[in-house]
Design a protein around this motif. Structure first.
Motif, PDB file in Angstrom:
ATOM      1  N   SER A  88       0.835  -1.206   0.000  1.00  0.00           N
ATOM      2  CA  SER A  88       0.000   0.000   0.000  1.00  0.00           C
ATOM      3  C   SER A  88       0.867   1.253   0.000  1.00  0.00           C
ATOM      4  N   ASP A  89       0.458   2.230  -0.806  1.00  0.00           N
ATOM      5  CA  ASP A  89       1.176   3.505  -0.826  1.00  0.00           C
ATOM      6  C   ASP A  89       0.516   4.545   0.071  1.00  0.00           C
ATOM      7  N   GLY A  90      -0.539   4.128   0.775  1.00  0.00           N
ATOM      8  CA  GLY A  90      -1.181   5.028   1.718  1.00  0.00           C
ATOM      9  C   GLY A  90      -2.204   5.970   1.112  1.00  0.00           C
ATOM     10  N   PHE A  92      -5.777   7.168  -0.589  1.00  0.00           N
ATOM     11  CA  PHE A  92      -7.152   6.767  -0.281  1.00  0.00           C
ATOM     12  C   PHE A  92      -7.587   5.578  -1.133  1.00  0.00           C
ATOM     13  N   ASN A  93      -7.273   5.633  -2.432  1.00  0.00           N
ATOM     14  CA  ASN A  93      -7.699   4.559  -3.329  1.00  0.00           C
ATOM     15  C   ASN A  93      -7.073   3.227  -2.938  1.00  0.00           C
ATOM     16  N   LYS A  94      -5.788   3.251  -2.554  1.00  0.00           N
ATOM     17  CA  LYS A  94      -5.113   2.011  -2.199  1.00  0.00           C
ATOM     18  C   LYS A  94      -5.636   1.467  -0.868  1.00  0.00           C
ATOM     19  N   ILE A  95      -5.906   2.355   0.086  1.00  0.00           N
ATOM     20  CA  ILE A  95      -6.462   1.926   1.371  1.00  0.00           C
ATOM     21  C   ILE A  95      -7.803   1.231   1.144  1.00  0.00           C
ATOM     22  N   ILE A  96      -8.641   1.852   0.336  1.00  0.00           N
ATOM     23  CA  ILE A  96      -9.959   1.281   0.046  1.00  0.00           C
ATOM     24  C   ILE A  96      -9.812  -0.056  -0.673  1.00  0.00           C
ATOM     25  N   GLU A  97      -8.846  -0.141  -1.585  1.00  0.00           N
ATOM     26  CA  GLU A  97      -8.613  -1.397  -2.312  1.00  0.00           C
ATOM     27  C   GLU A  97      -8.204  -2.516  -1.343  1.00  0.00           C
ATOM     28  N   VAL A  98      -7.330  -2.189  -0.385  1.00  0.00           N
ATOM     29  CA  VAL A  98      -6.887  -3.178   0.599  1.00  0.00           C
ATOM     30  C   VAL A  98      -8.059  -3.654   1.452  1.00  0.00           C
ATOM     31  N   LEU A  99      -8.883  -2.720   1.906  1.00  0.00           N
ATOM     32  CA  LEU A  99     -10.022  -3.078   2.751  1.00  0.00           C
ATOM     33  C   LEU A  99     -11.031  -3.933   1.987  1.00  0.00           C
ATOM     34  N   ALA A 100     -11.249  -3.597   0.715  1.00  0.00           N
ATOM     35  CA  ALA A 100     -12.180  -4.376  -0.104  1.00  0.00           C
ATOM     36  C   ALA A 100     -11.661  -5.798  -0.297  1.00  0.00           C
ATOM     37  N   GLN A 101     -10.342  -5.951  -0.504  1.00  0.00           N
ATOM     38  CA  GLN A 101      -9.757  -7.281  -0.649  1.00  0.00           C
ATOM     39  C   GLN A 101      -9.883  -8.068   0.655  1.00  0.00           C
ATOM     40  N   VAL A 149      -2.954   2.585   6.579  1.00  0.00           N
ATOM     41  CA  VAL A 149      -2.605   3.962   6.225  1.00  0.00           C
ATOM     42  C   VAL A 149      -1.097   4.167   6.349  1.00  0.00           C
ATOM     43  N   SER A 150      -0.593   5.244   5.787  1.00  0.00           N
ATOM     44  CA  SER A 150       0.841   5.524   5.844  1.00  0.00           C
ATOM     45  C   SER A 150       1.285   5.795   7.274  1.00  0.00           C
TER      46      SER A 150
END
Length: 208
Positions: A88-90, A92-101, A149-150
Protein backbone atom coordinates in the motif's frame (compact mmCIF):
# COMPACT_ATOMS: atom_id res chain seq x y z
CA UNK A 1 -4.55 -47.74 -16.31
CA UNK A 2 -4.68 -51.44 -15.36
CA UNK A 3 -5.69 -52.40 -18.91
CA UNK A 4 -2.76 -50.39 -20.24
CA UNK A 5 -0.42 -52.35 -17.95
CA UNK A 6 -1.93 -55.62 -19.15
CA UNK A 7 -1.26 -54.62 -22.74
CA UNK A 8 2.45 -54.19 -21.97
CA UNK A 9 3.09 -57.71 -20.67
CA UNK A 10 3.35 -61.07 -22.42
CA UNK A 11 0.25 -63.09 -23.22
CA UNK A 12 1.89 -65.87 -21.26
CA UNK A 13 0.35 -64.28 -18.15
CA UNK A 14 -3.32 -64.44 -17.18
CA UNK A 15 -4.53 -60.89 -17.69
CA UNK A 16 -7.81 -60.65 -15.77
CA UNK A 17 -8.83 -58.51 -12.82
CA UNK A 18 -9.18 -61.59 -10.60
CA UNK A 19 -5.77 -63.03 -11.46
CA UNK A 20 -2.83 -62.61 -9.09
CA UNK A 21 -1.31 -60.13 -11.50
CA UNK A 22 -4.61 -58.27 -11.76
CA UNK A 23 -4.83 -58.02 -7.96
CA UNK A 24 -1.30 -56.65 -7.75
CA UNK A 25 -2.05 -54.11 -10.48
CA UNK A 26 -5.24 -53.14 -8.65
CA UNK A 27 -3.28 -52.41 -5.45
CA UNK A 28 -0.71 -50.42 -7.39
CA UNK A 29 -3.46 -48.49 -9.16
CA UNK A 30 -5.05 -47.50 -5.84
CA UNK A 31 -1.70 -46.28 -4.47
CA UNK A 32 -0.92 -44.32 -7.62
CA UNK A 33 -4.35 -42.66 -7.59
CA UNK A 34 -3.85 -41.65 -3.95
CA UNK A 35 -0.48 -40.15 -4.83
CA UNK A 36 -2.07 -38.27 -7.74
CA UNK A 37 -4.74 -36.88 -5.42
CA UNK A 38 -2.09 -35.82 -2.91
CA UNK A 39 0.01 -34.07 -5.55
CA UNK A 40 -3.09 -32.38 -6.94
CA UNK A 41 -3.99 -31.13 -3.45
CA UNK A 42 -0.44 -29.83 -2.95
CA UNK A 43 -0.66 -27.98 -6.26
CA UNK A 44 -4.07 -26.52 -5.43
CA UNK A 45 -2.99 -25.45 -1.95
CA UNK A 46 -0.25 -23.29 -3.40
CA UNK A 47 -3.18 -20.99 -4.09
CA UNK A 48 -4.07 -19.06 -0.93
CA UNK A 49 -7.75 -19.36 -1.81
CA UNK A 50 -7.55 -23.15 -1.47
CA UNK A 51 -4.89 -23.66 1.22
CA UNK A 52 -5.96 -25.08 4.56
CA UNK A 53 -4.54 -25.88 7.97
CA UNK A 54 -0.75 -26.16 8.24
CA UNK A 55 -0.27 -25.19 4.59
CA UNK A 56 -2.07 -21.93 5.28
CA UNK A 57 0.11 -21.43 8.37
CA UNK A 58 3.22 -21.75 6.21
CA UNK A 59 1.90 -19.17 3.74
CA UNK A 60 1.19 -16.82 6.64
CA UNK A 61 4.64 -17.35 8.15
CA UNK A 62 6.28 -16.44 4.84
CA UNK A 63 4.82 -12.94 5.00
CA UNK A 64 4.90 -12.50 8.78
CA UNK A 65 1.17 -12.84 9.44
CA UNK A 66 0.29 -14.67 12.66
CA UNK A 67 -2.81 -16.84 12.84
CA UNK A 68 -3.73 -16.42 16.50
CA UNK A 69 -6.98 -18.28 17.17
CA UNK A 70 -8.60 -17.51 13.82
CA UNK A 71 -10.08 -20.22 11.62
CA UNK A 72 -8.89 -20.82 8.06
CA UNK A 73 -11.35 -18.42 6.42
CA UNK A 74 -10.48 -15.46 8.65
CA UNK A 75 -6.77 -16.27 8.55
CA UNK A 76 -6.92 -16.38 4.75
CA UNK A 77 -8.41 -12.87 4.77
CA UNK A 78 -5.69 -11.66 7.14
CA UNK A 79 -2.97 -13.04 4.87
CA UNK A 80 -4.50 -11.33 1.84
CA UNK A 81 -4.76 -8.14 3.85
CA UNK A 82 -1.11 -8.36 4.93
CA UNK A 83 0.04 -8.87 1.35
CA UNK A 84 -2.03 -5.89 0.18
CA UNK A 85 -0.97 -3.71 3.13
CA UNK A 86 2.69 -4.39 2.44
CA UNK A 87 2.28 -2.88 -1.03
CA UNK A 88 0.00 0.00 0.00
CA UNK A 89 1.18 3.51 -0.83
CA UNK A 90 -1.18 5.03 1.72
CA UNK A 91 -3.40 6.78 -0.83
CA UNK A 92 -7.15 6.77 -0.28
CA UNK A 93 -7.70 4.56 -3.33
CA UNK A 94 -5.11 2.01 -2.20
CA UNK A 95 -6.46 1.93 1.37
CA UNK A 96 -9.96 1.28 0.05
CA UNK A 97 -8.61 -1.40 -2.31
CA UNK A 98 -6.89 -3.18 0.60
CA UNK A 99 -10.02 -3.08 2.75
CA UNK A 100 -12.18 -4.38 -0.10
CA UNK A 101 -9.76 -7.28 -0.65
CA UNK A 102 -9.68 -8.06 3.06
CA UNK A 103 -13.46 -8.13 3.45
CA UNK A 104 -14.15 -9.49 -0.04
CA UNK A 105 -16.57 -6.72 -0.90
CA UNK A 106 -16.93 -3.77 -3.25
CA UNK A 107 -14.65 -0.73 -2.74
CA UNK A 108 -17.82 1.38 -2.83
CA UNK A 109 -18.59 0.21 0.72
CA UNK A 110 -15.96 2.55 2.18
CA UNK A 111 -15.84 6.32 2.62
CA UNK A 112 -12.58 7.98 3.67
CA UNK A 113 -12.27 11.66 4.54
CA UNK A 114 -9.46 14.04 5.42
CA UNK A 115 -9.84 15.31 8.97
CA UNK A 116 -9.51 18.96 9.98
CA UNK A 117 -6.30 18.12 11.81
CA UNK A 118 -3.16 17.49 9.73
CA UNK A 119 -2.10 13.88 9.01
CA UNK A 120 -5.46 12.47 10.07
CA UNK A 121 -8.37 10.77 8.35
CA UNK A 122 -11.71 9.29 9.36
CA UNK A 123 -14.09 6.73 7.88
CA UNK A 124 -17.87 6.82 7.59
CA UNK A 125 -20.80 4.78 6.27
CA UNK A 126 -19.15 1.34 6.36
CA UNK A 127 -21.77 -1.42 6.80
CA UNK A 128 -21.10 -3.37 9.98
CA UNK A 129 -22.57 -6.47 8.32
CA UNK A 130 -19.67 -6.91 5.87
CA UNK A 131 -17.21 -6.97 8.77
CA UNK A 132 -19.15 -9.70 10.56
CA UNK A 133 -19.56 -11.65 7.32
CA UNK A 134 -15.76 -11.68 6.90
CA UNK A 135 -15.40 -13.10 10.42
CA UNK A 136 -13.85 -9.99 12.00
CA UNK A 137 -14.85 -7.89 14.98
CA UNK A 138 -15.15 -4.11 14.57
CA UNK A 139 -12.00 -3.67 16.65
CA UNK A 140 -9.92 -5.97 14.47
CA UNK A 141 -11.22 -4.08 11.44
CA UNK A 142 -10.14 -0.81 13.06
CA UNK A 143 -6.64 -2.22 13.57
CA UNK A 144 -6.52 -3.24 9.90
CA UNK A 145 -7.52 0.26 8.80
CA UNK A 146 -4.88 1.87 11.02
CA UNK A 147 -2.17 -0.52 9.80
CA UNK A 148 -3.07 0.20 6.16
CA UNK A 149 -2.60 3.96 6.23
CA UNK A 150 0.84 5.52 5.84
CA UNK A 151 3.13 5.81 8.84
CA UNK A 152 2.35 8.92 10.84
CA UNK A 153 -1.26 9.12 9.64
CA UNK A 154 -3.89 8.85 12.36
CA UNK A 155 -7.27 7.24 11.86
CA UNK A 156 -9.39 9.43 14.10
CA UNK A 157 -12.61 7.45 13.97
CA UNK A 158 -14.52 4.78 12.11
CA UNK A 159 -18.29 4.90 11.79
CA UNK A 160 -19.87 1.49 11.18
CA UNK A 161 -23.50 1.48 10.11
CA UNK A 162 -25.93 -1.11 11.44
CA UNK A 163 -29.31 -2.09 10.05
CA UNK A 164 -31.44 -1.46 13.13
CA UNK A 165 -34.56 0.63 12.58
CA UNK A 166 -37.52 1.50 14.75
CA UNK A 167 -40.36 -0.80 13.85
CA UNK A 168 -43.26 0.59 11.87
CA UNK A 169 -45.49 -2.35 12.77
CA UNK A 170 -47.23 -3.22 16.02
CA UNK A 171 -45.52 -6.61 16.28
CA UNK A 172 -42.14 -4.94 16.64
CA UNK A 173 -40.48 -7.95 18.30
CA UNK A 174 -40.80 -9.94 15.07
CA UNK A 175 -39.90 -7.11 12.71
CA UNK A 176 -36.75 -8.22 10.79
CA UNK A 177 -35.34 -4.70 10.97
CA UNK A 178 -35.87 -4.44 14.73
CA UNK A 179 -33.59 -5.47 17.54
CA UNK A 180 -34.37 -9.06 18.47
CA UNK A 181 -32.77 -12.47 18.79
CA UNK A 182 -29.54 -11.20 20.35
CA UNK A 183 -28.06 -14.60 21.15
CA UNK A 184 -24.50 -13.25 20.92
CA UNK A 185 -22.87 -10.15 22.38
CA UNK A 186 -20.75 -9.74 19.28
CA UNK A 187 -23.07 -10.69 16.46
CA UNK A 188 -26.87 -10.61 16.41
CA UNK A 189 -28.34 -13.65 14.69
CA UNK A 190 -31.73 -12.11 13.92
CA UNK A 191 -33.19 -8.68 13.42
CA UNK A 192 -31.31 -5.44 12.83
CA UNK A 193 -27.78 -4.71 14.05
CA UNK A 194 -26.71 -1.67 15.97
CA UNK A 195 -23.96 0.44 14.47
CA UNK A 196 -20.62 1.21 16.06
CA UNK A 197 -18.30 4.18 16.45
CA UNK A 198 -14.65 3.34 16.99
CA UNK A 199 -11.67 5.52 17.89
CA UNK A 200 -8.70 3.31 16.95
CA UNK A 201 -6.27 5.18 19.17
CA UNK A 202 -8.28 4.17 22.24
CA UNK A 203 -8.53 0.49 21.32
CA UNK A 204 -6.10 -2.32 22.10
CA UNK A 205 -4.09 -3.27 19.02
CA UNK A 206 -4.03 -6.89 17.86
CA UNK A 207 -1.10 -8.50 15.97
CA UNK A 208 -1.57 -8.10 12.23
Amino acid sequence: MIQDWFSRISDAFIKTDNSNLGKIFSLLDDEINQLKDTFQTIEEWHDINNAQGKTLDLLGEEIGQKRGKTDDEVYRSLIKSKIARDTSDGSFNKIIEVLAQTLNCSPSEFRLHSADEPAAIYMTDTPLSIIYEAGFTPYTFANIVQSTVSAGIEVQSIQLDGTFELSSVSDYENDPSGLNGLSSLTRPTQGGTLGSYIVPGKETAVPL
